[in-house]
Design an enzyme around this catalytic site. Structure first.
Site, PDB file in Angstrom:
ATOM      1  N   ARG A  25      48.009 -84.728  35.165  1.00  0.00           N
ATOM      2  CA  ARG A  25      48.011 -83.306  35.542  1.00  0.00           C
ATOM      3  C   ARG A  25      48.190 -83.192  37.049  1.00  0.00           C
ATOM      4  O   ARG A  25      47.888 -84.106  37.803  1.00  0.00           O
ATOM      5  CB  ARG A  25      46.720 -82.597  35.110  1.00  0.00           C
ATOM      6  CG  ARG A  25      45.442 -83.120  35.755  1.00  0.00           C
ATOM      7  CD  ARG A  25      44.971 -82.358  36.966  1.00  0.00           C
ATOM      8  NE  ARG A  25      43.912 -83.062  37.654  1.00  0.00           N
ATOM      9  CZ  ARG A  25      44.086 -83.868  38.675  1.00  0.00           C
ATOM     10  NH1 ARG A  25      45.302 -84.115  39.143  1.00  0.00           N
ATOM     11  NH2 ARG A  25      43.067 -84.459  39.266  1.00  0.00           N
ATOM     12  N   GLU A  31      40.060 -77.091  43.652  1.00  0.00           N
ATOM     13  CA  GLU A  31      39.807 -78.525  43.843  1.00  0.00           C
ATOM     14  C   GLU A  31      38.347 -78.776  44.193  1.00  0.00           C
ATOM     15  O   GLU A  31      37.763 -78.060  45.012  1.00  0.00           O
ATOM     16  CB  GLU A  31      40.698 -79.028  44.986  1.00  0.00           C
ATOM     17  CG  GLU A  31      41.124 -80.455  44.816  1.00  0.00           C
ATOM     18  CD  GLU A  31      42.053 -80.637  43.613  1.00  0.00           C
ATOM     19  OE1 GLU A  31      41.565 -81.006  42.520  1.00  0.00           O
ATOM     20  OE2 GLU A  31      43.253 -80.399  43.767  1.00  0.00           O
ATOM     21  N   ASP A  34      35.302 -78.281  39.681  1.00  0.00           N
ATOM     22  CA  ASP A  34      35.040 -78.371  38.229  1.00  0.00           C
ATOM     23  C   ASP A  34      33.603 -78.806  37.967  1.00  0.00           C
ATOM     24  O   ASP A  34      32.950 -78.303  37.053  1.00  0.00           O
ATOM     25  CB  ASP A  34      36.071 -79.243  37.487  1.00  0.00           C
ATOM     26  CG  ASP A  34      36.179 -80.682  37.971  1.00  0.00           C
ATOM     27  OD1 ASP A  34      35.591 -81.021  39.008  1.00  0.00           O
ATOM     28  OD2 ASP A  34      36.872 -81.472  37.272  1.00  0.00           O
ATOM     29  N   GLY A 118      45.966 -94.122  40.804  1.00  0.00           N
ATOM     30  CA  GLY A 118      45.299 -93.802  42.065  1.00  0.00           C
ATOM     31  C   GLY A 118      46.070 -92.798  42.900  1.00  0.00           C
ATOM     32  O   GLY A 118      45.938 -92.753  44.120  1.00  0.00           O
ATOM     33  N   GLY A 120      45.955 -89.434  42.336  1.00  0.00           N
ATOM     34  CA  GLY A 120      45.373 -88.088  42.239  1.00  0.00           C
ATOM     35  C   GLY A 120      46.019 -87.245  41.156  1.00  0.00           C
ATOM     36  O   GLY A 120      45.916 -86.019  41.163  1.00  0.00           O
ATOM     37  N   SER A 123      45.524 -90.220  36.332  1.00  0.00           N
ATOM     38  CA  SER A 123      45.993 -91.343  35.510  1.00  0.00           C
ATOM     39  C   SER A 123      44.874 -91.837  34.603  1.00  0.00           C
ATOM     40  O   SER A 123      45.139 -92.289  33.484  1.00  0.00           O
ATOM     41  CB  SER A 123      46.525 -92.473  36.395  1.00  0.00           C
ATOM     42  OG  SER A 123      45.587 -92.814  37.383  1.00  0.00           O
ATOM     43  N   ASP A 168      40.426 -82.775  34.337  1.00  0.00           N
ATOM     44  CA  ASP A 168      41.566 -83.646  34.029  1.00  0.00           C
ATOM     45  C   ASP A 168      41.745 -83.825  32.528  1.00  0.00           C
ATOM     46  O   ASP A 168      42.861 -83.767  31.998  1.00  0.00           O
ATOM     47  CB  ASP A 168      41.372 -85.013  34.694  1.00  0.00           C
ATOM     48  CG  ASP A 168      41.220 -84.904  36.194  1.00  0.00           C
ATOM     49  OD1 ASP A 168      41.414 -83.799  36.735  1.00  0.00           O
ATOM     50  OD2 ASP A 168      40.898 -85.924  36.829  1.00  0.00           O
TER      51      ASP A 168
HETATM   52  C1  GLA Z   1      39.163 -85.876  40.201  1.00  0.00           C
HETATM   53  C2  GLA Z   1      38.159 -85.637  39.083  1.00  0.00           C
HETATM   54  C3  GLA Z   1      38.208 -84.180  38.632  1.00  0.00           C
HETATM   55  C4  GLA Z   1      38.062 -83.229  39.810  1.00  0.00           C
HETATM   56  C5  GLA Z   1      39.027 -83.617  40.929  1.00  0.00           C
HETATM   57  C6  GLA Z   1      38.810 -82.812  42.173  1.00  0.00           C
HETATM   58  O1  GLA Z   1      40.454 -85.706  39.716  1.00  0.00           O
HETATM   59  O2  GLA Z   1      38.449 -86.484  37.986  1.00  0.00           O
HETATM   60  O3  GLA Z   1      37.206 -83.954  37.672  1.00  0.00           O
HETATM   61  O4  GLA Z   1      36.740 -83.190  40.265  1.00  0.00           O
HETATM   62  O5  GLA Z   1      38.908 -84.998  41.283  1.00  0.00           O
HETATM   63  O6  GLA Z   1      39.105 -81.470  41.936  1.00  0.00           O
END
Ligand code: GLA
Length: 379
Positions: A25, A31, A34, A118, A120, A123, A168
Site C-alpha cells: 500500500r 501517517e 493508526d 523496507g 515503507g 511489504s 497496512d
Molecule cells: C508502518 C506501520 C503502520 C503505520 C505506519 C505509519 O507502516 O506498519 O501500521 O503505523 O508505519 O503510519
C-alpha cells in the site's frame, strides 16, 4: 523506472495448486496515527507479493523465497517464533489461521514479490496477507476479511516484534482499483474514495528502513504517554484546545508528538473531503502539510525524503508530495494530475539519479484491488 504487475515467471513456471497475491500500500495521508485510533487514507497498489502452494503428502509447510531463503513449519501445530524474522511473519499467520479454525494441508510454498523490502510500502503486510490468503485457498474456507487483517497484524506484533497499527493489513485486504481507502482505525470501517483524473507516483529514496529497530515502538509509546497526560483513551480523542490547555503538563517532545497526531487526523479527514469533491490542489496542500509535521514534530523523515518532497512539490501537475509509511527512509508519494504524470515521473527520475544513491527512483504503480486468489485448483 520499474513496474511489474503480472505473475512473476518463477511462480507461473512452478507447478502449483493455488496461486494468490496481496498488494502493498501507499499511504496518501494519515501517517503514524493508526495506532492512535485515528484516520488514514492509503491505497493498495499494483506492486504485490505473490505466493504459490502445491500439495505435499505430509503435514509440512516448506516455504522458499525467490532469494533462496527457506523455512519449515508444521501445518497442524501452532508454531513457535524462530530466529529468522521473515519466517516469523508466516508462523504468526499460520498460528492465527489455525486458531481461527482453518484446516491447513502440508504444502510447498514459493514466494516472489515486486515490492521493495523496507521501502515503507507495507511489504510485511503484503507477505502476511498473501500467506493468509494462500492458507484460506488451501483450506477451502474464507476468513472474515476484518478477522484476516487482525490475524496478520497480530502476526507482526506477536511473532515479529513489530507493534504496528492496523492500516497496512486493512489496506492489503480491502484495496479497490482506482480508489484510496478512508479507514477509521477505531471502528475499522473502510470507505473507498475515487481517484478520478489523478495518479500516484511513488519515489523510492533508496534508503531502507527497519521498523523493528526501536524508533517505531518509541514513537508509539510516546503517543500513548501523551494521551494519558491529556486524559483521553487515544490521541484521536484529543483536539487542539485540549492540547493547548495541557501544554505545560507535556514535555516538549510529547507536545510535538501529540500535535502531529491531532493535526494529522484533521488533515486526513479534510483531505478525504477534498478528494471527494475533486479539489486536488487542496488535497495536495494537506499532504505537503503532513510532510512538514512528520519532519518537524514527529521526526520520522530523512534528508533524502525531504529533498524528494521539496523537489516534487515544484513540478507542474504535482498537487502534493510527502513521505509515506513508517519513515526513517523508504518512499515519498506524490499526487499528480494524470495527464502530467509521465512528465513528472521523468523529472523525478532524473532528479533521483543526479542527487540520490543507486537504489533511488520512481516506481510505477496504480491503486489496485486487495488480496485475492488467482487460481484455485481443488486437489
Ligand atoms: C508502518 C506501520 C503502520 C503505520 C505506519 C505509519 O507502516 O506498519 O501500521 O503505523 O508505519 O503510519
Amino acid at each position: 523506472m520499474s513496474a511489474l504487475h503480472s505473475v512473476p515467471a518463477l511462480l507461473s513456471r512452478t507447478p502449483h495448486d493455488w496461486l494468490v497475491s496481496a498488494p502493498g500500500r501507499v499511504n496518501i495521508i494519515g501517517e503514524h496515527v493508526d495506532y492512535c485510533d485515528g484516520f488514514v487514507l492509503p491505497a493498495a497498489i499494483s506492486l504485490r507479493t505473490w505466493m504459490s502452494g502445491a500439495h505435499r503428502p505430509d503435514s509440512l509447510i516448506v516455504v522458499e523465497t525467490e532469494d533462496g531463503l527457506r523455512a519449515e513449519m508444521t501445518a497442524d501445530a501452532i508454531p513457535q517464533a524462530g530466529p529468522e524474522k521473515w519466517a516469523n511473519y508466516l508462523r504468526g499467520v499460520l498460528a492465527g489461521c489455525l486458531e481461527a479454525g482453518l484446516t491447513v494441508p502440508g504444502m510447498e510454498v514459493r514466494i516472489a514479490s515486486t515490492l521493495p523490502q523496507g521501502g515503507g510500502l507495507a511489504s510485511s503486510a503484503a507477505l502476511t496477507v498473501a500467506f493468509a490468503t494462500l492458507l484460506e485457498a488451501a483450506a477451502g474456507r474464507m476468513l472474515d476479511p476484518d478477522g484476516k487483517a487482525r490475524i496478520c497484524q497480530e502476526a507482526e506484533s506477536r511473532y515479529a516484534g513489530v507493534p504496528s497499527g492496523c492500516m497496512d493489513q486493512l489496506a492489503s485486504v480491502h484495496g479497490r482499483a482506482g480508489h484510496a481507502l478512508l479507514i477509521d482505525c477505531r471502528s475499522r470501517s473502510v470507505e473507498p474514495v475515487p481517484l478520478h483524473g489523478v495518479s500516484l507516483l511513488i519515489i523510492n529514496s533508496g534508503v531502507r528502513h527497519d521498523l523493528a529497530d526501536g524508533a517505531y515502538a518509541t514513537r508509539r509509546a510516546e503517543t500513548e504517554e501523551a494521551a494519558e497526560v491529556l486524559g483521553v483513551p487515544a490521541l484521536r480523542d484529543a483536539g487542539e484546545p485540549l492540547l493547548i490547555n495541557h501544554a505545560a503538563d507535556l514535555s516538549p517532545v510529547l507536545f510535538q508528538r501529540a500535535r502531529h497526531v491531532i493535526g494529522e487526523c484533521a488533515r486526513t479527514l479534510a483531505c478525504a473531503a477534498a478528494m471527494k469533491s475533486g479539489d486536488w490542489p487542496r488535497a495536495g496542500a494537506l499532504m505537503n502539510g503532513s510532510h512538514v509535521s512528520l519532519r518537524d514534530d514527529f521526526e520520522v523523515s530523512s534528508p533524502e525524503l525531504d529533498l524528494i518532497a521539496a523537489h516534487a512539490q515544484q513540478i507542474p501537475g504535482v498537487h502534493g508530495c510527502r513521505m509515506t509509511g513508517g519513515g526513517f527512509g523508504g518512499c515519498c508519494v506524490a499526487l499528480v494530475q494524470t495527464e502530467q504524470a509521465g512528465e513528472a515521473a521523468r523529472s523525478l527520475e532524473t532528479f533521483c539519479r543526479a542527487r540520490l544513491g543507486p537504489g533511488a527512483g520512481v516506481l510505477l504503480t496504480e491503486a489496485a484491488d486487495g488480496a485475492a486468489p488467482i487460481v484455485s485448483v481443488p486437489a
